[in-house]
Write an enzyme that holds these catalytic residues in place. Sequence first.
Site: not given
Length: 283
Positions: A183-184
């Site tokens: 994720v990010d």
Amino acid sequence: MRNIISGKALAYMEQALKQKSGDPDARIADYFDVAAGAGVGGIFTAMLFGTKDHSRPLMKADDTWRFLGGMLKRLLKGGSGRDNGSSSSTRANTGYLEKLLKEKFVNKNGRPLTLKDTIKPVLIPCYDLSSTGAFLFSRADALEKDGFDFRLWEVCRATSAEPGIFEPVCMRSIDGSTRCVAVDGGLAMGNPTAAAITHVLHNKQEFPFVRGVEDILVLSIGTSQLLEGGYEHEEVRAWKPKHWARPMARIASDGYADMVDHSIAKAFGQWRSTNYIRLQVFY
């Protein structure tokens, strides 16, 4: 959307380099020896330092903010027309982003570019849910071992996989030996400047003549910060968890970036005013 300002800054800088050098084809990658970026900054890094022929950069700096602007226009319309905020919309957004990235990061023969297909060293972080820790995609690691070489489009997907907007990405290295549920990158390393400096200081094979910060010139571009004002005690004392969600995200991301900036400035000491430049827009 704040990253559009960063893209504009990159485009302005590249244009200035063309004018100063007298070379109409001058690129940012011609003047910087290593690049690091998180989130959309990671996509910009791959765009400016990726290459199809190991000779010239994949794209111009002006392409960064234009690419982002076109993508945002589609995403703000709800991807494939589904309502924003639903799981189906998240899947639509993810599919659209993956399509764009796959089209961008291929060589002349249609082969997906990998971390090895970059002109200079790059560092792009994500957060690995499977190991519950930061994971740093690095060209140096990719050149050393295939288990750390990943497709560039997937690296961009990983570092920009903002929860709630894009699905997490389950990816494997080119040889299949390394797995990451990403994720990010901004969640793990919102300001990767320190990672870039550390990479240069401790990588004597690529940077044999660097003795200390006095031999490094750093340009750090922030994504800009929102001046929304402060909060009074009477306002926040009765807040429930749902009220804290947005302020906490802002505090975590902007606070981390500021602390990295402060620490680096201190570390540069007497060379702070000449060797370290931080561009941060407030609006």
